[in-house]
Design a protein around this motif. Structure first.
Motif, PDB file in Angstrom:
ATOM      1  N   UNK A   1      -5.506   4.263 -16.251  1.00  0.00           N
ATOM      2  CA  UNK A   1      -4.542   4.844 -15.321  1.00  0.00           C
ATOM      3  C   UNK A   1      -3.139   4.315 -15.595  1.00  0.00           C
ATOM      4  N   UNK A   2      -2.198   5.214 -15.712  1.00  0.00           N
ATOM      5  CA  UNK A   2      -0.799   4.870 -15.948  1.00  0.00           C
ATOM      6  C   UNK A   2      -0.022   5.070 -14.657  1.00  0.00           C
ATOM      7  N   UNK A   3       0.441   3.998 -14.071  1.00  0.00           N
ATOM      8  CA  UNK A   3       1.180   4.094 -12.811  1.00  0.00           C
ATOM      9  C   UNK A   3       2.662   4.278 -13.073  1.00  0.00           C
ATOM     10  N   UNK A   4       3.330   4.879 -12.095  1.00  0.00           N
ATOM     11  CA  UNK A   4       4.782   5.017 -12.178  1.00  0.00           C
ATOM     12  C   UNK A   4       5.439   3.667 -11.886  1.00  0.00           C
ATOM     13  N   UNK A   5       6.687   3.516 -12.328  1.00  0.00           N
ATOM     14  CA  UNK A   5       7.442   2.303 -12.033  1.00  0.00           C
ATOM     15  C   UNK A   5       7.739   2.235 -10.545  1.00  0.00           C
ATOM     16  N   UNK A   6       7.517   1.059  -9.950  1.00  0.00           N
ATOM     17  CA  UNK A   6       7.770   0.872  -8.522  1.00  0.00           C
ATOM     18  C   UNK A   6       8.700  -0.318  -8.310  1.00  0.00           C
ATOM     19  N   UNK A   7       9.950  -0.020  -7.995  1.00  0.00           N
ATOM     20  CA  UNK A   7      10.929  -1.078  -7.741  1.00  0.00           C
ATOM     21  C   UNK A   7      10.554  -1.844  -6.477  1.00  0.00           C
TER      22      UNK A   7
ATOM     23  N   UNK B   1       5.990  -5.304 -14.334  1.00  0.00           N
ATOM     24  CA  UNK B   1       7.129  -5.414 -15.252  1.00  0.00           C
ATOM     25  C   UNK B   1       6.757  -4.948 -16.663  1.00  0.00           C
ATOM     26  N   UNK B   2       5.556  -5.338 -17.121  1.00  0.00           N
ATOM     27  CA  UNK B   2       5.117  -4.906 -18.449  1.00  0.00           C
ATOM     28  C   UNK B   2       4.897  -3.398 -18.503  1.00  0.00           C
ATOM     29  N   UNK B   3       4.384  -2.854 -17.418  1.00  0.00           N
ATOM     30  CA  UNK B   3       4.196  -1.405 -17.359  1.00  0.00           C
ATOM     31  C   UNK B   3       5.531  -0.680 -17.363  1.00  0.00           C
ATOM     32  N   UNK B   4       6.499  -1.240 -16.630  1.00  0.00           N
ATOM     33  CA  UNK B   4       7.814  -0.601 -16.519  1.00  0.00           C
ATOM     34  C   UNK B   4       8.619  -0.715 -17.812  1.00  0.00           C
ATOM     35  N   UNK B   5       8.463  -1.834 -18.537  1.00  0.00           N
ATOM     36  CA  UNK B   5       9.302  -2.057 -19.719  1.00  0.00           C
ATOM     37  C   UNK B   5       8.620  -1.717 -21.038  1.00  0.00           C
ATOM     38  N   UNK B   6       7.323  -2.036 -21.147  1.00  0.00           N
ATOM     39  CA  UNK B   6       6.622  -1.853 -22.422  1.00  0.00           C
ATOM     40  C   UNK B   6       5.487  -0.844 -22.366  1.00  0.00           C
ATOM     41  N   UNK B   7       5.157  -0.392 -21.179  1.00  0.00           N
ATOM     42  CA  UNK B   7       4.052   0.560 -21.048  1.00  0.00           C
ATOM     43  C   UNK B   7       2.683  -0.069 -21.219  1.00  0.00           C
ATOM     44  N   UNK B   8       2.580  -1.391 -21.008  1.00  0.00           N
ATOM     45  CA  UNK B   8       1.289  -2.081 -21.135  1.00  0.00           C
ATOM     46  C   UNK B   8       0.512  -1.951 -19.824  1.00  0.00           C
TER      47      UNK B   8
ATOM     48  N   UNK C   1       0.830  -1.205   0.000  1.00  0.00           N
ATOM     49  CA  UNK C   1       0.000   0.000   0.000  1.00  0.00           C
ATOM     50  C   UNK C   1       0.862   1.251   0.000  1.00  0.00           C
ATOM     51  N   UNK C   2       1.950   1.225   0.761  1.00  0.00           N
ATOM     52  CA  UNK C   2       2.869   2.381   0.776  1.00  0.00           C
ATOM     53  C   UNK C   2       3.485   2.588  -0.609  1.00  0.00           C
ATOM     54  N   UNK C   3       3.930   1.482  -1.240  1.00  0.00           N
ATOM     55  CA  UNK C   3       4.532   1.579  -2.571  1.00  0.00           C
ATOM     56  C   UNK C   3       3.495   1.997  -3.606  1.00  0.00           C
ATOM     57  N   UNK C   4       2.280   1.472  -3.480  1.00  0.00           N
ATOM     58  CA  UNK C   4       1.218   1.817  -4.428  1.00  0.00           C
ATOM     59  C   UNK C   4       0.817   3.276  -4.334  1.00  0.00           C
ATOM     60  N   UNK C   5       0.784   3.803  -3.128  1.00  0.00           N
ATOM     61  CA  UNK C   5       0.458   5.217  -2.935  1.00  0.00           C
ATOM     62  C   UNK C   5       1.534   6.101  -3.541  1.00  0.00           C
ATOM     63  N   UNK C   6       2.796   5.714  -3.336  1.00  0.00           N
ATOM     64  CA  UNK C   6       3.911   6.510  -3.863  1.00  0.00           C
ATOM     65  C   UNK C   6       3.942   6.495  -5.391  1.00  0.00           C
ATOM     66  N   UNK C   7       3.572   5.345  -5.990  1.00  0.00           N
ATOM     67  CA  UNK C   7       3.648   5.212  -7.449  1.00  0.00           C
ATOM     68  C   UNK C   7       2.305   5.457  -8.133  1.00  0.00           C
ATOM     69  N   UNK C   8       1.273   5.767  -7.359  1.00  0.00           N
ATOM     70  CA  UNK C   8      -0.088   5.930  -7.899  1.00  0.00           C
ATOM     71  C   UNK C   8      -0.507   4.675  -8.673  1.00  0.00           C
ATOM     72  N   UNK C   9      -0.186   3.515  -8.088  1.00  0.00           N
ATOM     73  CA  UNK C   9      -0.457   2.235  -8.739  1.00  0.00           C
ATOM     74  C   UNK C   9      -1.698   1.590  -8.142  1.00  0.00           C
ATOM     75  N   UNK C  10      -2.753   1.486  -8.943  1.00  0.00           N
ATOM     76  CA  UNK C  10      -3.976   0.821  -8.490  1.00  0.00           C
ATOM     77  C   UNK C  10      -3.716  -0.667  -8.258  1.00  0.00           C
ATOM     78  N   UNK C  11      -2.832  -1.249  -9.058  1.00  0.00           N
ATOM     79  CA  UNK C  11      -2.523  -2.672  -8.917  1.00  0.00           C
ATOM     80  C   UNK C  11      -1.875  -2.957  -7.565  1.00  0.00           C
TER      81      UNK C  11
END
Length: 240
Positions: A111-117, A171-178, A40-50
Motif C-alpha cells: 500500500x502506497x499512502x499519500x504524504x501527510x503533513x 518521511x521516507x515515504x514522502x521523500x524517497x517513496x520507501x 486516525x483523521x490524518x490516516x483516513x485522509x491520506x489512506x495511511x495504514x501506518x
C-alpha cells in the motif's frame, strides 16, 4: 496476592508519589486521546495504514493509563497491583497484535499512502512529549516501588519507539517513496511488545528493583536481593 510495600518510603512521601502517578496517568490519557483522534483523521485522509495503526496504538496507551488511574484511585493502590499488571499486559498484547496485522497487511498489499503533513507533525510531537512522560513515570515508579507504574512507563516507551518509526516511515515515504520502511520496523516493535507483555503478566520488573541486591544480601535468580520490593516483581518468591 498483593505487592509488598516499599518500606523505605515514608507514608507522606508515598501519598505524594501516589498522587503524582495518578496525575501522570491523567496526562498520558489526555494526550493520547487527542493524538489518536488526530492520527486516525490524518490516516483516513491520506489512506495511511501506518497513521491509522499509530492512532489505534494511542488508544491502547489510553487503556494502560486508565488501568493506572483505576489502581491509584484506590485507598490502598498496592492491593490492586497484580490485577493492574495483568491488565497492562493485555494492552501490550493488543498493541502487538494490531501492529503485526497492520504491518503484514501493508507489506503484502504494497500500500502506497499519500504524504501527510499533519501525520508528520503529530508523530514528531510525540517523539518529544513521550520520553518526558517515560522519564517521569519510571522515576516515580522506582521510588514508589510500583511495578504497575514501571510497566506503564514501558508501554509509553514502546509508543515513543512507534512514534519514531512512524515518523521515519512517513518521511521516507514522502521523500524517497520507501513505503515498506514503516511496516517492516513496526514488526520489531510488535516483538518487543510481546516480551514486555509477558514480563508484565509475570510481574517481572527486575531492572527497576527498588532495593538493589548488592546492598541487601545475595541475589536470587532474578537478580533481586531478599529485601526487593514490588518494583522488581509482584511475587516475592524467586523466579526460575
Amino acid at each position: 496476592m498483593t505487592s509488598p510495600i516499599n518500606l523505605t518510603v515514608s507514608p507522606h512521601r508515598r501519598a505524594q508519589l501516589n498522587r503524582r502517578s495518578l496525575h501522570l496517568a491523567y496526562a498520558t490519557a489526555g494526550y493520547n486521546l487527542v493524538e489518536g483522534i488526530v492520527a486516525i483523521a490524518a490516516g483516513t485522509a491520506a489512506s495511511s495504514a501506518a497513521l491509522l495503526g499509530f492512532g489505534l496504538d494511542s488508544f491502547v496507551e489510553v487503556s494502560s493509563a486508565l488501568v493506572v488511574i483505576w489502581q491509584f484511585r484506590s485507598r490502598i493502590p498496592e492491593a490492586r497491583e497484580r490485577l493492574a499488571l495483568r491488565l497492562i499486559a493485555v494492552s501490550f498484547f493488543a498493541l502487538a497484535a494490531w501492529v503485526t496485522v497492520d504491518a503484514a497487511r501493508s507489506l503484502l498489499g504494497a500500500e502506497q499512502a499519500d504524504t501527510s503533513v499533519v501525520g508528520i507533525v503529530i508523530a514528531a510531537t510525540s517523539v518529544v512529549v513521550m520520553p518526558l512522560l517515560v522519564w517521569a513515570k519510571r522515576r516515580t515508579g522506582r521510588e514508589l516501588g510500583s511495578a504497575t507504574v514501571v510497566a506503564d512507563s514501558m508501554q509509553t516507551m514502546l509508543c515513543t519507539y512507534l512514534s519514531a518509526i512512524v515518523l521515519v516511515g512517513l518521511l521516507l515515504n514522502a521523500t524517497l517513496g520507501w513505503w515498506w520502511a514503516d511496516p517492516a520496523a513496526a514488526l520489531v516493535i510488535a516483538a518487543v511488545a510481546v516480551r514486555e507483555g509477558v514480563e508484565a503478566w509475570r510481574g517481572e520488573q527486575c531492572d527497576d528493583c527498588a532495593i538493589p541486591a548488592a546492598a541487601n544480601g545475595p541475589a536470587d535468580d532474578c537478580g533481586c536481593g531478599p529485601g526487593c520490593t514490588d518494583a522488581c516483581r509482584t511475587d516475592p518468591s524467586p523466579t526460575a
